[in-house]
Design a protein around this motif. Sequence first.
Motif, PDB file in Angstrom:
ATOM      1  N   GLY A  62      10.426   4.369  -2.442  1.00 19.91           N
ATOM      2  CA  GLY A  62      10.475   2.941  -2.197  1.00 19.91           C
ATOM      3  C   GLY A  62       9.138   2.288  -1.919  1.00 19.91           C
ATOM      4  O   GLY A  62       8.097   2.691  -2.441  1.00 19.91           O
ATOM      5  N   GLU A  63       9.187   1.264  -1.049  1.00 18.94           N
ATOM      6  CA  GLU A  63       8.028   0.403  -0.821  1.00 18.94           C
ATOM      7  C   GLU A  63       7.984  -0.014   0.642  1.00 18.94           C
ATOM      8  O   GLU A  63       9.017  -0.249   1.266  1.00 18.94           O
ATOM      9  CB  GLU A  63       8.134  -0.831  -1.717  1.00 18.94           C
ATOM     10  CG  GLU A  63       6.983  -1.803  -1.618  1.00 18.94           C
ATOM     11  CD  GLU A  63       7.079  -2.928  -2.635  1.00 18.94           C
ATOM     12  OE1 GLU A  63       6.096  -3.669  -2.795  1.00 18.94           O
ATOM     13  OE2 GLU A  63       8.150  -3.063  -3.273  1.00 18.94           O
ATOM     14  N   ALA A  64       6.779  -0.116   1.186  1.00 14.49           N
ATOM     15  CA  ALA A  64       6.644  -0.507   2.588  1.00 14.49           C
ATOM     16  C   ALA A  64       5.318  -1.220   2.810  1.00 14.49           C
ATOM     17  O   ALA A  64       4.320  -0.930   2.148  1.00 14.49           O
ATOM     18  CB  ALA A  64       6.739   0.712   3.502  1.00 14.49           C
ATOM     19  N   ARG A  65       5.353  -2.175   3.758  1.00 12.86           N
ATOM     20  CA  ARG A  65       4.122  -2.832   4.195  1.00 12.86           C
ATOM     21  C   ARG A  65       3.790  -2.336   5.596  1.00 12.86           C
ATOM     22  O   ARG A  65       4.663  -2.230   6.455  1.00 12.86           O
ATOM     23  CB  ARG A  65       4.265  -4.349   4.209  1.00 12.86           C
ATOM     24  CG  ARG A  65       2.962  -5.038   4.659  1.00 12.86           C
ATOM     25  CD  ARG A  65       3.118  -6.522   4.862  1.00 12.86           C
ATOM     26  NE  ARG A  65       3.293  -7.227   3.602  1.00 12.86           N
ATOM     27  CZ  ARG A  65       3.284  -8.562   3.503  1.00 12.86           C
ATOM     28  NH1 ARG A  65       3.116  -9.310   4.591  1.00 12.86           N
ATOM     29  NH2 ARG A  65       3.456  -9.136   2.333  1.00 12.86           N
ATOM     30  N   PHE A  66       2.503  -2.073   5.816  1.00 13.30           N
ATOM     31  CA  PHE A  66       2.044  -1.541   7.088  1.00 13.30           C
ATOM     32  C   PHE A  66       1.063  -2.522   7.726  1.00 13.30           C
ATOM     33  O   PHE A  66       0.041  -2.862   7.126  1.00 13.30           O
ATOM     34  CB  PHE A  66       1.361  -0.189   6.882  1.00 13.30           C
ATOM     35  CG  PHE A  66       2.243   0.828   6.200  1.00 13.30           C
ATOM     36  CD1 PHE A  66       3.089   1.632   6.934  1.00 13.30           C
ATOM     37  CD2 PHE A  66       2.240   0.953   4.814  1.00 13.30           C
ATOM     38  CE1 PHE A  66       3.910   2.557   6.307  1.00 13.30           C
ATOM     39  CE2 PHE A  66       3.054   1.870   4.176  1.00 13.30           C
ATOM     40  CZ  PHE A  66       3.894   2.675   4.930  1.00 13.30           C
ATOM     41  N   THR A  67       1.397  -2.980   8.927  1.00 12.21           N
ATOM     42  CA  THR A  67       0.481  -3.784   9.732  1.00 12.21           C
ATOM     43  C   THR A  67      -0.017  -2.864  10.832  1.00 12.21           C
ATOM     44  O   THR A  67       0.715  -2.537  11.769  1.00 12.21           O
ATOM     45  CB  THR A  67       1.196  -5.013  10.318  1.00 12.21           C
ATOM     46  OG1 THR A  67       1.768  -5.777   9.246  1.00 12.21           O
ATOM     47  CG2 THR A  67       0.219  -5.885  11.090  1.00 12.21           C
ATOM     48  N   VAL A  68      -1.251  -2.412  10.706  1.00 13.06           N
ATOM     49  CA  VAL A  68      -1.745  -1.281  11.486  1.00 13.06           C
ATOM     50  C   VAL A  68      -2.472  -1.743  12.748  1.00 13.06           C
ATOM     51  O   VAL A  68      -3.404  -2.553  12.677  1.00 13.06           O
ATOM     52  CB  VAL A  68      -2.690  -0.414  10.629  1.00 13.06           C
ATOM     53  CG1 VAL A  68      -3.169   0.801  11.420  1.00 13.06           C
ATOM     54  CG2 VAL A  68      -1.985   0.028   9.347  1.00 13.06           C
ATOM     55  N   ALA A  69      -2.044  -1.218  13.890  1.00 12.32           N
ATOM     56  CA  ALA A  69      -2.737  -1.466  15.153  1.00 12.32           C
ATOM     57  C   ALA A  69      -4.045  -0.679  15.166  1.00 12.32           C
ATOM     58  O   ALA A  69      -4.094   0.476  14.734  1.00 12.32           O
ATOM     59  CB  ALA A  69      -1.855  -1.045  16.325  1.00 12.32           C
ATOM     60  N   LYS A  70      -5.103  -1.291  15.660  1.00 11.42           N
ATOM     61  CA  LYS A  70      -6.405  -0.632  15.660  1.00 11.42           C
ATOM     62  C   LYS A  70      -6.448   0.503  16.679  1.00 11.42           C
ATOM     63  O   LYS A  70      -6.050   0.346  17.826  1.00 11.42           O
ATOM     64  CB  LYS A  70      -7.506  -1.648  15.959  1.00 11.42           C
ATOM     65  CG  LYS A  70      -7.711  -2.666  14.841  1.00 11.42           C
ATOM     66  CD  LYS A  70      -8.875  -3.590  15.130  1.00 11.42           C
ATOM     67  CE  LYS A  70      -9.076  -4.569  13.974  1.00 11.42           C
ATOM     68  NZ  LYS A  70     -10.207  -5.490  14.215  1.00 11.42           N
ATOM     69  N   ASP A  71      -6.929   1.646  16.227  1.00 12.81           N
ATOM     70  CA  ASP A  71      -7.114   2.811  17.090  1.00 12.81           C
ATOM     71  C   ASP A  71      -8.130   3.711  16.398  1.00 12.81           C
ATOM     72  O   ASP A  71      -7.777   4.541  15.554  1.00 12.81           O
ATOM     73  CB  ASP A  71      -5.793   3.548  17.303  1.00 12.81           C
ATOM     74  CG  ASP A  71      -5.923   4.704  18.291  1.00 12.81           C
ATOM     75  OD1 ASP A  71      -7.070   5.094  18.601  1.00 12.81           O
ATOM     76  OD2 ASP A  71      -4.885   5.219  18.745  1.00 12.81           O
TER      77      ASP A  71
ATOM     78  N   ASN B  56       0.194  -2.805   1.536  1.00 15.51           N
ATOM     79  CA  ASN B  56       1.516  -2.508   0.981  1.00 15.51           C
ATOM     80  C   ASN B  56       1.398  -1.308   0.050  1.00 15.51           C
ATOM     81  O   ASN B  56       0.463  -1.219  -0.753  1.00 15.51           O
ATOM     82  CB  ASN B  56       2.036  -3.719   0.198  1.00 15.51           C
ATOM     83  CG  ASN B  56       3.505  -3.596  -0.175  1.00 15.51           C
ATOM     84  OD1 ASN B  56       4.375  -3.928   0.619  1.00 15.51           O
ATOM     85  ND2 ASN B  56       3.793  -3.136  -1.384  1.00 15.51           N
ATOM     86  N   VAL B  57       2.341  -0.375   0.164  1.00 16.10           N
ATOM     87  CA  VAL B  57       2.374   0.793  -0.714  1.00 16.10           C
ATOM     88  C   VAL B  57       3.711   0.799  -1.442  1.00 16.10           C
ATOM     89  O   VAL B  57       4.769   0.779  -0.812  1.00 16.10           O
ATOM     90  CB  VAL B  57       2.190   2.106   0.071  1.00 16.10           C
ATOM     91  CG1 VAL B  57       2.234   3.298  -0.881  1.00 16.10           C
ATOM     92  CG2 VAL B  57       0.872   2.092   0.836  1.00 16.10           C
ATOM     93  N   ASP B  58       3.650   0.816  -2.769  1.00 18.02           N
ATOM     94  CA  ASP B  58       4.846   0.757  -3.605  1.00 18.02           C
ATOM     95  C   ASP B  58       4.871   1.985  -4.499  1.00 18.02           C
ATOM     96  O   ASP B  58       3.974   2.195  -5.317  1.00 18.02           O
ATOM     97  CB  ASP B  58       4.817  -0.516  -4.459  1.00 18.02           C
ATOM     98  CG  ASP B  58       6.109  -0.725  -5.241  1.00 18.02           C
ATOM     99  OD1 ASP B  58       7.036   0.091  -5.098  1.00 18.02           O
ATOM    100  OD2 ASP B  58       6.185  -1.717  -5.993  1.00 18.02           O
ATOM    101  N   GLN B  59       5.902   2.814  -4.326  1.00 20.56           N
ATOM    102  CA  GLN B  59       6.037   4.015  -5.146  1.00 20.56           C
ATOM    103  C   GLN B  59       7.067   3.762  -6.237  1.00 20.56           C
ATOM    104  O   GLN B  59       8.251   3.589  -5.963  1.00 20.56           O
ATOM    105  CB  GLN B  59       6.457   5.203  -4.288  1.00 20.56           C
ATOM    106  CG  GLN B  59       6.502   6.500  -5.065  1.00 20.56           C
ATOM    107  CD  GLN B  59       6.581   7.688  -4.142  1.00 20.56           C
ATOM    108  OE1 GLN B  59       5.588   8.208  -3.673  1.00 20.56           O
ATOM    109  NE2 GLN B  59       7.788   8.115  -3.872  1.00 20.56           N
TER     110      GLN B  59
END
Length: 340
Positions: free
Chosen positions: A168-177, A199-202
């Motif tokens: 599938g597909e997903a969007r990632f809003t990444v917290a800084k670390d 966003n990563v779409d497979q």
Amino acid sequence: MKKQCPLGEQHPLSEKEEERIYRWIVHGEAEKADAEAWRQYQNWLQESPARAHKASQVDGVWNHPEFEKAARLIGSTLPLDTTAPTPRRYRNPWYLAAAAAGFLVAITVSLLQPSNPSIDAGNRLYATERQQTSRNALADGSTLDMSAQSRVAVDFSERERRIRLYDGEARFTVAKDRQRPFVVESRQASVKALGTVFNVDQRGDITELTVLEGLVSAHPLNRPDKTQHVAAGERVRISGNAIGPVQKFDLHNYSDWLQGLVQVENIRLEELLVEFNRYSDTPLIAGDRHTRNLRVGGTFDLKDIHTNLQILATLHGLAISESGEEIVLRSNGNSTHSSL
């Protein structure tokens, strides 16, 4: 002061419980499971902290980068079954895993120790059904938005935050670390970020990365030597051992599945149908090679698959047939007629 015992000692698992975890992770049941099976397994893990802890341990060992090296080393010395039809079949394939794991004792000791509770809380499996999306707050403060028919495993440790996008597909809003890189792996690609939105779409044998904020690095899964940096307003496609080229797009006019739309440019129709199938009541199939490889583009409404198919049929001379169980698109010469 009372000494704390590891979860496995406080609540020992039965042999059947351990077997289910090993079959899911090691024997490959996770790769074949549908969304419902994923949800059942996830719920089963959450019923018992000991189960979740054990699954995290097994997954950490099985997917450790040194495991494959050990497996290859052991594999060259294992006895072969000379009576088997194929010339190189081991008498017990589980023995290979056990022997390789033995070579990793020094590496896995830290993985098998009781984990930080805040880290354990980040290890989960997520799945969505057809036409279903979800937003999930992760333990590190990041956000995981999942499109329909998607499966994701989240594995956070003290050293890194690792995500596996199985489908599938997903969007990632990444917290800084900065101390813990955020890594997303699909079947074809590995994407690494510190704090960004992407966003990563497979789609079948292709992974498409779209960066909306910040900067990420990406490379084919087994070719880190082909790493490319992708910035906001850029996207790249990864397939097999190939990546790129990086393409720019207009961020101000960007739309995607979170707005109920799919926006594509010069992709194969077969790939577009993967997107449509996540939201279609009836499976959509490209019925011949010409139709599968037809190059298409545009912005399509995921809530109106019926109209999308009519537009594609009109523009590209396709015939559409519906059997009740599936909808098939086929080349129809110069005809613009659609039976749907």
